[in-house]
Design an enzyme around this catalytic site. Structure first.
Site, short mmCIF file in Angstrom:
data_model
loop_
_atom_site.label_atom_id
_atom_site.label_comp_id
_atom_site.label_asym_id
_atom_site.label_seq_id
_atom_site.Cartn_x
_atom_site.Cartn_y
_atom_site.Cartn_z
N GLY A 109 0.92 -1.12 0.00
CA GLY A 109 0.22 0.10 0.02
C GLY A 109 0.74 1.36 0.05
O GLY A 109 2.15 1.16 -0.03
N SER A 110 0.31 2.45 0.16
CA SER A 110 1.07 3.60 0.18
C SER A 110 1.94 3.79 1.22
O SER A 110 3.02 4.67 1.30
CB SER A 110 0.24 4.89 -0.05
OG SER A 110 -1.11 4.61 0.75
N TYR A 111 1.23 3.31 2.49
CA TYR A 111 2.28 3.36 3.60
C TYR A 111 2.31 2.07 4.23
O TYR A 111 2.94 2.04 5.59
CB TYR A 111 1.49 4.31 4.60
CG TYR A 111 0.27 4.14 5.28
CD1 TYR A 111 0.34 3.81 6.56
CD2 TYR A 111 -0.92 4.42 4.72
CE1 TYR A 111 -0.64 3.47 7.10
CE2 TYR A 111 -2.25 4.05 5.47
CZ TYR A 111 -2.02 3.65 6.66
OH TYR A 111 -3.29 3.49 6.96
N LYS A 124 0.44 -6.63 8.52
CA LYS A 124 0.35 -5.18 7.79
C LYS A 124 1.57 -4.48 8.46
O LYS A 124 1.46 -4.35 9.47
CB LYS A 124 -0.84 -4.54 7.81
CG LYS A 124 -0.84 -3.12 7.20
CD LYS A 124 -2.40 -2.87 6.87
CE LYS A 124 -2.31 -1.34 6.40
NZ LYS A 124 -3.71 -1.03 5.91
N THR A 184 3.37 -2.50 3.98
CA THR A 184 3.46 -3.69 2.90
C THR A 184 3.01 -4.90 3.94
O THR A 184 3.20 -4.83 5.00
CB THR A 184 5.08 -4.05 2.76
OG1 THR A 184 5.69 -2.75 2.40
CG2 THR A 184 5.37 -4.95 1.84
N VAL A 185 2.22 -5.69 3.23
CA VAL A 185 1.45 -6.76 3.69
C VAL A 185 2.00 -8.09 3.68
O VAL A 185 2.45 -8.45 2.41
CB VAL A 185 -0.08 -6.81 3.53
CG1 VAL A 185 -0.78 -8.07 4.12
CG2 VAL A 185 -0.52 -5.52 3.77
N ASP A 216 -12.67 4.46 1.29
CA ASP A 216 -11.75 4.35 0.25
C ASP A 216 -12.20 2.96 -0.25
O ASP A 216 -11.39 2.02 -0.50
CB ASP A 216 -10.38 4.32 0.74
CG ASP A 216 -9.42 4.11 -0.42
OD1 ASP A 216 -9.79 4.45 -1.62
OD2 ASP A 216 -8.16 3.87 -0.27
#
Ligand code: ATP
Length: 284
Positions: free
Chosen positions: A19-21, A40, A23-24, A137
Site C-alpha cells: 500500500g502507500s504506507y 501489515k 507492506t503486507v 476508500d
C-alpha cells in the site's frame, strides 16, 4: 492472544500486497499450530514523514471496534504491536486475492456472481454505517475474497467515525480518483453517502469490467465524475442500470442509504436474515 507480541513470534513469508504506507506479508505464528495471518507492516519513519500517525491510530481503533460485532465482511484484527522501526497489524489472512484481480482475470462477472458479491458488500457497508464508520476508500483493491469466494473489506486507513467526519477529515482527498464521490470534489464533504457512491461504481465495474469514471489523468476522471459522464459498454439488465443510476447522483442526500439499498427490487431473491446463504462463497 495474550501478552505483548514481537515480530519474532511469527515467520514472515511472501509479500501479499503493497500500500502507500505499508507492506503486507503472509506470516505464520511460531506456536499455536502455525496459523496463517496477514501482517501489515507500517514503517514508523514513513508514517511520521507522511503525517499518517493519526490515520494509523484511527485504523486500529475503528477495526478493533468493528471487530467486536464479528461481521464476516470486515477483516479481523487480532492484535497490534510495534518495534523501533515498524508498527504491525496482525490481520485475518484472506487468501482468495483482491476483487480487482478477479475482475482482471474474468472480465465482467455473471449477474448471479455480481448480485451475490454486491449483496455481501451492501450488508457489510450497512453494518459499518450502523456502527457510525465511513470507510472512505471502497474500491475493488480493498475488497478481498476468501478461499471460498466471499468478500472481506480491508484497509480502514482512510476511514473515519461519523462524529468526526465533518470537522476532522472532510477537506482531504484520501481515496482513489475513480471512486471518489462528487461532494468531496465539489464541496470537500464526505459522509455515509460517499461510501454508497463507491458501491455504485463497484456495481458498475462488476458488470462492465472497468469503473464508470476513468480519464487519462486524475483531473479528467474528476471532470467525468462531476459531470456524471459514464456510458454502459456491455449490455446489462434494466434493474442493474436503474440501480446504478439511482446511486450515481450528485446530491448525496438523494442517494439510497445502505439500508434502502437492501430493499431494492434487484435483491428481491435475497433473504438478508438467512446469513448462511448470504455469506456462502461464490466458489462453494
Ligand atoms: P493503500 O495505499 O490502498 O491505503 P495500505 O497501505 O493501507 O494501502 P492495504 O490496502 O491494507 O494497505 O493492503 C495492501 C494490499 O495487501 C491489499 O490490497 C491486499 O492485496 C493485501 N492485503 C491486505 N490485507 C490483507 C489480508 N488481510 N489478507 C490478504 N491480503 C491482504
Amino acid at each position: 492472544m495474550s501478552g505483548k507480541r514481537t515480530p519474532g513470534d511469527y515467520v514472515f513469508l511472501e509479500q501479499l500486497g503493497q500500500g502507500s504506507y505499508s507492506t503486507v506479508f503472509r506470516a505464520v505464528e511460531r506456536t499455536n499450530g502455525g496459523r496463517n495471518y496477514a501482517i501489515k507492516v507500517c514503517g514508523k519513519k514513513h508514517i511520521i514523514r507522511e503525517k499518517k500517525v493519526k490515520y494509523v491510530t484511527i485504523e486500529k481503533d475503528l477495526l478493533n471496534n468493528l471487530a467486536r460485532g464479528g461481521h464476516p465482511g470486515i477483516v479481523r484484527l487480532f492484535c497490534t504491536f510495534h518495534d523501533a522501526e515498524n508498527l504491525y497489524f496482525v490481520l485475518e489472512y484472506v487468501s482468495g486475492g483482491e476483487l480487482l484481480s478477479l475482475l482482471r482475470r474474468n472480465g465482467p462477472l455473471p449477474e448471479s456472481w455480481s448480485k451475490h458479491l454486491f449483496a455481501q458488500l451492501v450488508d457489510t457497508v450497512d453494518y459499518m454505517h450502523a456502527q457510525g464508520v465511513i470507510h472512505r476508500d471502497l474500491k475493488p483493491e480493498n475488497v478481498l475474497l476468501s478461499q471460498e469466494g466471499r468478500i472481506v473489506i480491508t484497509d480502514f486507513g482512510a476511514a473515519c467515525a461519523l462524529s468526526n467526519s465533518a470537522q476532522d477529515r472532510a477537506a482531504s482527498f484520501v481515496g482513489t480518483a475513480e471512486y471518489v464521490a462528487p461532494e468531496l470534489l465539489l464541496y470537500s464533504q464526505c459522509g455515509l453517502g460517499s461510501d454508497v457512491w463507491a458501491l455504485g461504481c463497484i456495481l458498475y465495474q462488476l458488470t462492465q469490467g472497468a469503473p464508470p469514471f476513468r480519464g487519462e489523468n486524475e483531473l479528467k476522471t474528476f471532470e467525468q465524475i462531476v459531470a456524471l459522464d459514464y456510458k454502459w459498454k456491455i449490455p446489462t439488465t434494466p434493474q442493474i442500470t436503474a440501480l446504478v443510476r439511482n446511486i450515481l447522483v450528485l446530491d448525496p442526500m438523494q442517494r439510497p442509504s445502505s439500508k434502502q439499498l437492501k430493499q431494492n427490487s434487484w435483491f428481491s431473491s435475497i433473504d438478508w436474515n438467512d446469513r448462511a446463504t448470504l455469506w456462502k462463497g461464490i466458489w462453494e
